[in-house]
Design an enzyme around this catalytic site. Structure first.
Site, short mmCIF file in Angstrom:
data_model
loop_
_atom_site.label_atom_id
_atom_site.label_comp_id
_atom_site.label_asym_id
_atom_site.label_seq_id
_atom_site.Cartn_x
_atom_site.Cartn_y
_atom_site.Cartn_z
N ASP A 225 127.89 -54.80 -30.62
CA ASP A 225 127.07 -53.75 -30.01
C ASP A 225 125.97 -53.26 -30.96
O ASP A 225 124.82 -53.11 -30.55
CB ASP A 225 127.97 -52.57 -29.60
CG ASP A 225 127.24 -51.52 -28.77
OD1 ASP A 225 126.38 -51.91 -27.94
OD2 ASP A 225 127.50 -50.32 -28.95
N HIS A 230 121.10 -53.95 -34.41
CA HIS A 230 120.46 -52.79 -35.03
C HIS A 230 120.65 -52.75 -36.55
O HIS A 230 119.70 -52.58 -37.31
CB HIS A 230 121.02 -51.48 -34.47
CG HIS A 230 120.96 -51.36 -32.99
ND1 HIS A 230 120.04 -52.00 -32.20
CD2 HIS A 230 121.73 -50.64 -32.12
CE1 HIS A 230 120.24 -51.69 -30.93
NE2 HIS A 230 121.27 -50.87 -30.85
C1 BG6 Z 1 122.94 -49.08 -28.19
C2 BG6 Z 1 124.43 -49.24 -28.16
O1 BG6 Z 1 122.30 -50.31 -28.40
O2 BG6 Z 1 122.58 -48.20 -29.25
C3 BG6 Z 1 125.12 -47.91 -28.03
O3 BG6 Z 1 124.78 -50.09 -27.06
C4 BG6 Z 1 124.64 -46.95 -29.09
O4 BG6 Z 1 126.54 -48.05 -28.09
C5 BG6 Z 1 123.12 -46.90 -29.10
O5 BG6 Z 1 125.16 -45.67 -28.80
C6 BG6 Z 1 122.60 -46.05 -30.25
O6 BG6 Z 1 121.21 -45.96 -30.15
P1 BG6 Z 1 120.46 -44.59 -30.48
O7 BG6 Z 1 119.02 -44.91 -30.35
O8 BG6 Z 1 120.94 -43.61 -29.46
O9 BG6 Z 1 120.88 -44.20 -31.84
#
Ligand code: BG6
Length: 465
Positions: A225, A230
Site C-alpha cells: 500500500d 510512496h
Molecule cells: C494511500 C494509501 O495511497 O495513501 C492509504 O492507500 C494511505 O492507505 C494514503 O492512507 C496516505 O496518503 P496521504 O496523502 O493521506 O498521506
C-alpha cells in the site's frame, strides 16, 4: 516526449471512490484556475442522467468544504456522462461521439487493474488510443511479475511516454521540496553521504485504521500500500545523485539508478505487525495475516550510501498522523564540552505532513558559567501541507499538459517491486500490536545498536531526540 495539451479528459470509474474523493475536487480546482477548457467525460456502468451525475459531482465537492460557484459552473459546462458495460463496443462508440473531434484525449483508468485490459481493448477498437494518453493509479501490480504483466498490457496500446502512473506522494509540495532542498543548497551536498550521515529514518504514521477499506486493504497490506510506492519514492529523492538536467527523463533516469542500487529486502530485517481489532473490520478475513504495520531496514549499495541504513516504519492505528524523515548525522569525533553520545548528534528533519517542516537539530550553549549545552532546532521552512493545493490537482494538470516529471516510469516501478518482493514472500506470522502504540515491540530491534526510532512530533513541542 509529446508536449501537446490533451483536448478531452475521460475518466473510467466515474461513480467510484477515487472519482468522488480525489478526481472531482481536483477537476474543480483546475476549473478554478482556468485550466479546464476541455470536455470532461465520466464513464461508468450505472445508468444515470447528466443531472444525476452532476449532483454526484457537486456532493463530492461539498464534502470537502464550501464550493466555489464559478469553478463549479466551469466544471459543469464541460461535464458529460456515459454509462455502459466496458465489454460492450457500444460504450466506446458513445464515448467517441461524446469527445467529438478530440485527437489527444487523456484517459484516466480509475477502475480496478483487472479491468484495464478490457477497457484498453474497447478504446483501441474504437480508435480511442491513437494520439491519447492514459493515467493509471497505484498499486501498479501486486509484485514484480504482475507489474511486468501490467506494463505489457499498457504498452500493447500506449508508448511509455503516453503512460502517466500516479503516485500521489510525488504531487506533494513537501516531497518535491526534498529534492529542491538538497540540490538548491550548497551546504547540504558535502554532508550528504556515508562520511557524515549515520542513518536515515522515515516514519509514515496514521492514527486511523482502514476506514471502511477493509476489503481492499486485506488484499494489499502496508508494504504494497505505501512502502513499494510512496516511501521508496521518498527514499529515492533523499538518496539519488543530482540529475544532469531538470527535464523529466533526466530526473527519472537518475531515480532509476538509485532504485537499482537498493538491495532487495532481507526478511530478517523486516517486522510486520497487525493492530488488534483489524480482523473485526468489515471486509477483512477472520484469520487475516495481512500487515497493517511494517518496520524495515533498507541498504543502498552505492559509494555514497554503503553502510548507511535507511529505516522505514509505516502503519495504521499508531499514536499520531504524521510523515517525517529524520536524517541523523554522525557524532563529533571527540568530546570537548558535552560527552559524545548519539543523543547529541545533529540531524535534518523533514516533516512531510501534517506540516511541511525542514529543520536542523543542533547543540547550543545554555546561558550560564558552565560550558553546558542544550538541543536547539533551526527551522528552515515551515508551511501548511501542499499550500492548500491537492496532489491530484497538480498531477492531473501536469498530465493534461503532458509533463511526466512527477509520474513513475515502468522501469522504476519494476525496480521497486524487485526491492520489496522478498518481504512479500515472508510467511512468518504478523505480530499483534495495540491500537495507539508504535507497533509491535520487535520493531525496536530493526534499528541498529539500541538507536531509538525518532517519533514524528508537532512543531510546538520541544525537540527531544
Ligand atoms: C494511500 C494509501 O495511497 O495513501 C492509504 O492507500 C494511505 O492507505 C494514503 O492512507 C496516505 O496518503 P496521504 O496523502 O493521506 O498521506
Amino acid at each position: 516526449m509529446p508536449s501537446f495539451r490533451a483536448d478531452a479528459f475521460v475518466f473510467f470509474g466515474a461513480t467510484g471512490d477515487l472519482a468522488r474523493g480525489k478526481i472531482f475536487p481536483a477537476l474543480a480546482a483546475l476549473a478554478h484556475s482556468g485550466q479546464l477548457d476541455v470536455p470532461i467525460v465520466g464513464v461508468a456502468r450505472s445508468p444515470m442522467s447528466i443531472d444525476e451525475f452532476r449532483s454526484r459531482a457537486r456532493s463530492s465537492l461539498e464534502a470537502k468544504g464550501p464550493v466555489d460557484e464559478n469553478a463549479w459552473q466551469a466544471l459543469c459546462r464541460q461535464l458529460r456522462y456515459i454509462d455502459g458495460d466496458y465489454r460492450d463496443p457500444n460504450t466506446f462508440a458513445k464515448l467517441r461521439k461524446e469527445i467529438g473531434d478530440a485527437s489527444h484525449p487523456l484517459h484516466y483508468l480509475a477502475i480496478p487493474p483487472s479491468m484495464f485490459e478490457t477497457v484498453l481493448e474497447g478504446l483501441a477498437k474504437a480508435g480511442g488510443t491513437d494520439g491519447a494518453r492514459v493515467i493509471v493509479e497505484k498499486p501498479f501490480g501486486r509484485d514484480l511479475e504482475s507489474a511486468r504483466e501490467l506494463n505489457r498490457t499498457l504498452h500493447a496500446h500506449f508508448p511509455e511516454s503516453s503512460v502517466f502512473r500516479i503516485d500521489h506522494y510525488l504531487g506533494k509540495e513537501a516531497v518535491q521540496n526534498l529534492l529542491y532542498f538538497r540540490f538548491a543548497n550548497s551546504f547540504v551536498e558535502p554532508l550528504w553521504n556515508r562520511t557524515h550521515i549515520d542513518s536515515v529514518q522515515i516514519t509514515m504514521a496514521e492514527a486511523f485504521g482502514v476506514r471502511g477499506r477493509g476489503a481492499f486493504y486485506d488484499g494489499v497490506g502496508t508494504i504494497r500500500d505505501v512502502v513499494q510506492n510512496h516511501l521508496l519514492q521518498v527514499v529515492s529523492l533523499l538518496a539519488m545523485d543530482a540529475p544532469i538536467g531538470s527535464d523529466a527523463e533526466s530526473m527519472r533516469s537518475e531515480k532509476l539508478r538509485l532504485f537499482r542500487a537498493m538491495r532487495p529486502l532481507d526478511p530478517a530485517q523486516v517486522v510486520r505487525g497487525q493492530f488488534r481489532g483489524y480482523r473485526d473490520e468489515p471486509g477483512v478475513a477472520a484469520d487475516s495475516k495481512v500487515e497493517t504495520f511494517v518496520a524495515l531496514r533498507l541498504q543502498i549499495d552505492t559509494w555514497r550510501w554503503a553502510g548507511v541504513p535507511f529505516y522505514i516504519r509505516a502503519g495504521k492505528c499508531l499514536p499520531v498522523t504524521a510523515t517525517e524523515v529524520f536524517v541523523d548525522l554522525k557524532t563529533p569525533p571527540m568530546s570537548v564540552f558535552d560527552p559524545v553520545s548519539k543523543a547529541r548528534s545533529n540531524y535534518f528533519r523533514f516533516q512531510l505532513s501534517p506540516e511541511v517542516i525542514v529543520s536542523i537539530g543542533a547543540r547550543a550553549k545554555k546561558p550560564g558559567e558552565g560550558m553546558l549545552g542544550e538541543d536547539v532546532e533551526l527551522v528552515a521552512t515551515c508551511c501548511p501541507e501542499n499550500g492548500g493545493r491537492s496532489a491530484y490537482e497538480r498531477l492531473i494538470g501536469d498530465a493534461l499538459r503532458g509533463d511526466s516529471s512527477l509520474f513513475t516510469r515502468d522501469d522504476t516501478v519494476e525496480a521497486a517491486w524487485r526491492v520489496v518482493d522478498p518481504a512479500l514472500r515472508d510467511d512468518r506470522p504478523v505480530l499483534p500490536y495495540d491500537p495507539g502504540s508504535w507497533g509491535p515491540a520487535a520493531a525496536a530491534k530493526v534499528v541498529a545498536d539500541g538507536e531509538p526510532w525518532h517519533d514524528p512530533y508537532p512543531r510546538e513541542q520541544p525537540a527531544s531526540k
